[in-house]
Design an enzyme around this catalytic site. Structure first.
Site, PDB file in Angstrom:
ATOM      1  N   HIS A 193      28.926  -4.466 -37.270  1.00 18.57           N
ATOM      2  CA  HIS A 193      28.980  -5.421 -38.392  1.00 18.57           C
ATOM      3  C   HIS A 193      30.275  -5.385 -39.178  1.00 18.57           C
ATOM      4  O   HIS A 193      30.477  -6.192 -40.076  1.00 18.57           O
ATOM      5  CB  HIS A 193      27.833  -5.157 -39.368  1.00 18.57           C
ATOM      6  CG  HIS A 193      28.085  -3.979 -40.265  1.00 18.57           C
ATOM      7  ND1 HIS A 193      28.099  -2.703 -39.806  1.00 18.57           N
ATOM      8  CD2 HIS A 193      28.367  -3.901 -41.587  1.00 18.57           C
ATOM      9  CE1 HIS A 193      28.361  -1.871 -40.798  1.00 18.57           C
ATOM     10  NE2 HIS A 193      28.531  -2.574 -41.894  1.00 18.57           N
TER      11      HIS A 193
HETATM   12  N1  UDP Z   1      20.136   0.084 -41.031  1.00 16.26           N
HETATM   13  C1  UDP Z   1      18.834  -0.397 -41.070  1.00 16.26           C
HETATM   14  N2  UDP Z   1      18.497  -1.431 -40.226  1.00 16.26           N
HETATM   15  C2  UDP Z   1      19.375  -1.985 -39.354  1.00 16.26           C
HETATM   16  C3  UDP Z   1      20.692  -1.468 -39.303  1.00 16.26           C
HETATM   17  C4  UDP Z   1      21.057  -0.444 -40.172  1.00 16.26           C
HETATM   18  O1  UDP Z   1      18.016   0.093 -41.839  1.00 16.26           O
HETATM   19  O2  UDP Z   1      19.005  -2.920 -38.639  1.00 16.26           O
HETATM   20  C5  UDP Z   1      20.506   1.162 -41.948  1.00 16.26           C
HETATM   21  C6  UDP Z   1      21.141   2.356 -41.288  1.00 16.26           C
HETATM   22  O3  UDP Z   1      20.169   3.235 -40.777  1.00 16.26           O
HETATM   23  C7  UDP Z   1      21.941   2.972 -42.420  1.00 16.26           C
HETATM   24  C8  UDP Z   1      22.368   1.765 -43.211  1.00 16.26           C
HETATM   25  O4  UDP Z   1      21.507   0.697 -42.839  1.00 16.26           O
HETATM   26  O5  UDP Z   1      21.120   3.782 -43.239  1.00 16.26           O
HETATM   27  C9  UDP Z   1      23.789   1.485 -42.823  1.00 16.26           C
HETATM   28  O6  UDP Z   1      24.163   0.304 -43.270  1.00 16.26           O
HETATM   29  P1  UDP Z   1      25.367  -0.520 -42.635  1.00 16.26           P
HETATM   30  O7  UDP Z   1      25.633  -0.065 -41.265  1.00 16.26           O
HETATM   31  O8  UDP Z   1      25.048  -1.936 -42.896  1.00 16.26           O
HETATM   32  O9  UDP Z   1      26.570  -0.151 -43.613  1.00 16.26           O
HETATM   33  P2  UDP Z   1      27.673   0.983 -43.665  1.00 16.26           P
HETATM   34  O10 UDP Z   1      26.981   2.306 -43.602  1.00 16.26           O
HETATM   35  O11 UDP Z   1      28.608   0.741 -42.537  1.00 16.26           O
HETATM   36  O12 UDP Z   1      28.324   0.773 -44.991  1.00 16.26           O
END
Ligand code: UDP
Length: 357
Positions: free
Chosen positions: A204
C-alpha cells in the site's frame, strides 16, 4: 485530572491507540478525548477496528479524507485547531507518521499545548516518503517522544535532541502490545480457503503504488511467487486496488478485501512467510515467528534486517521471487526485548502521569 486529546485517523493508528486507550482507562487521573480525522473511512479500514479492539467511539469525528497531501493536512490543521480551542486539553497525543499525525501535532504546538508522539524517532532517511516528512516534523514539535526502539532513540540523539528540553523515552512498541493481547482472538477470514504454507502479502505504500514502474514490477514479482513458490494471499488496500486498475495490471494472486485485525492476526499466525511494504506488518511477522521479505529500499525497523529475519528487496521482481524462495517456512525466534515485550502502553501511561506532576 489530566485531559488528553488523542488524534487518530488511519488504520495502524487505530491498532496502536487501542492498547494505549485501554491502559489510560485503567489509570485514574487521565481523561482521554478521542478525535478521528476521517483519513481512513471505509468500514473495513476504520469501523471494524473500533468494533474488534474495543476502542471507544470517537468524541469528535471529522470527515477529512482525499485530495492532495497539502489540502488534506491543511483542512485537518484548521479543524483540529478549533477542537483544541474548544476542548482545552492539557496535552495532545499523536501516533505514527500520517497527515493526521502532523496536522494534530502542529495545531497543538501553535496553541502551546504540549505534544506526545507515539512512535517517535523512526527514520527511513528517504525524504521522498510523505511519512518521513510527517515524522521528522512531528518529532521536532513534540515534548514527549515515545520511541519504540533503541535505534529510534539514537536517531533523535543524532538530530540533537540531547540538547533540547524534550524528553526522549524508549518505551517499546505498542504494536507488540496489540499483537500479544489480541493473538488469542485470531479468527480465520470468512470464506477464505487457503492451503498450508501460504504467503501473506500486503502492499500500500505510496512509493510503490504511485510509481507505475515499481508497481508493475511488484505485481509481476508477486505473480511469480504465487506461481513458483507458494500461494499468495493479499488483502488489498483500496489505494492499491485503484492503482492496479488505473495501470491496467493483472494480479494472479488471491486478493481479498482488507481484513479486520482478528483476521490479520490469524493470517500472520498461519502463513509461511510475509511479503510486505508495510511498516507495522514487518514487525508483526517477527512477533508471529515468520520471516519477512520487504518490498522497499529502506526500512525504519533496521534491527530486523540486522537480525537476518527481514530482507529488503525493493521493487525488483527477481529479488522478490528469490527471497521468497529462500525464506519461506523459516521459523524466526522472537527476541521480545527488541520491542519492549508488550509493556509499551503501560510505560507510556506511566510517563504521561509523571509528566503531569
Ligand atoms: N492490517 C489489518 N488488515 C489488513 C491489513 C493490515 O488489520 O487487511 C493491520 C496490520 O496487521 C497492521 C496494520 O494494519 O497492524 C498496518 O497498517 P498498514 O500496513 O496500513 O500501515 P503501516 O504500518 O505501513 O503504517
Amino acid at each position: 485530572m489530566q485531559r488528553i486529546l488523542t488524534i487518530i485517523g488511519a488504520r495502524p493508528q487505530f491498532i496502536k491507540a487501542s492498547v494505549v486507550s485501554r491502559a489510560i482507562k485503567q489509570t485514574s487521573g487521565i481523561e482521554e478525548v478521542l478525535l478521528h480525522t476521517g483519513q481512513h473511512f471505509d468500514a473495513n479500514m476504520s469501523a471494524v477496528f473500533f468494533d474488534q479492539l474495543g476502542i471507544p467511539r470517537p468524541d469528535i469525528q471529522l470527515d477529512i479524507h482525499g485530495g492532495s497531501h497539502g489540502a488534506m493536512t491543511g483542512r485537518m490543521l484548521a479543524e483540529i485547531e478549533q477542537v483544541i480551542i474548544d476542548q482545552k486539553p492539557d496535552r495532545v497525543m499523536v501516533y505514527g507518521d500520517t497527515n493526521s499525525t502532523l496536522a494534530g501535532a502542529l495545531a497543538a504546538a501553535k496553541l502551546h499545548v504540549p505534544v506526545a508522539h507515539v512512535e517517535a524517532g523512526l527514520r527511513s532517511f528517504n525524504m521522498a516518503m510523505p511519512e518521513e516528512i510527517n515524522r521528522i516534523l512531528t518529532d521536532q514539535i513534540s515534548d514527549l517522544l515515545f520511541c519504540p526502539t533503541a535505534t529510534a532513540v539514537r536517531n533523535l540523539e543524532n538530530e540533537g535532541f540531547a540538547h533540547k528540553p524534550a524528553q526522549v523515552l524508549q518505551v517499546g512498541d505498542v504494536m507488540q502490545d496489540a499483537a500479544l493481547f489480541f493473538a488469542r482472538r485470531a479468527e480465520a477470514p470468512v470464506g477464505l480457503d487457503v492451503p498450508d504454507a501460504f504467503i501473506l502479502a500486503t502492499l500500500h505504500r505510496a512509493e510503490n503504488t504511485d510509481d507505475p514502474q515499481r508497481l508493475a514490477a511488484i505485481v509481476e514479482g508477486l505473480n511469480r511467487v504465487h506461481r513458483q513458490v507458494a500461494p499468495v494471499v493479499l488483502p488489498l488496500h483500496p489505494r492499491t486496488r485503484a492503482a492496479i486498475e488505473r495501470n491496467g495490471l493483472k494480479l494472479e494472486v488471491t486478493t481479498i478485501d482488507p481484513v479486520g485485525y482478528f483476521e490479520m492476526v490469524w493470517l500472520l499466525d498461519h502463513c509461511g512467510l510475509v511479503l510486505t511494504d508495510s511498516g507495522g506488518v514487518q514487525k508483526e511477522a517477527f512477533f508471529f515467528g515468520k520471516a519477512c521479505v520487504t518490498m522497499r529500499d529502506q526500512t525504519e525497523w533496521v534491527e530486523l534486517v540486522e537480525a537476518g529475519v527481514n530482507e529488503l528487496v525493493g521493487a525488483d521482481q527477481e529479488k522478490i521471487a528469490a527471497a521468497a524462495e529462500r525464506h519461506i517456512g523459516r521459523k524466526v525466534k522472537d527476541n521480545a526485548h527488541l520491542y519492549g515485550g508488550g509493556q509499551a502502553a503501560q510505560r507510556i501511561v506511566d510517563e504521561l502521569v509523571k509528566a503531569d506532576l
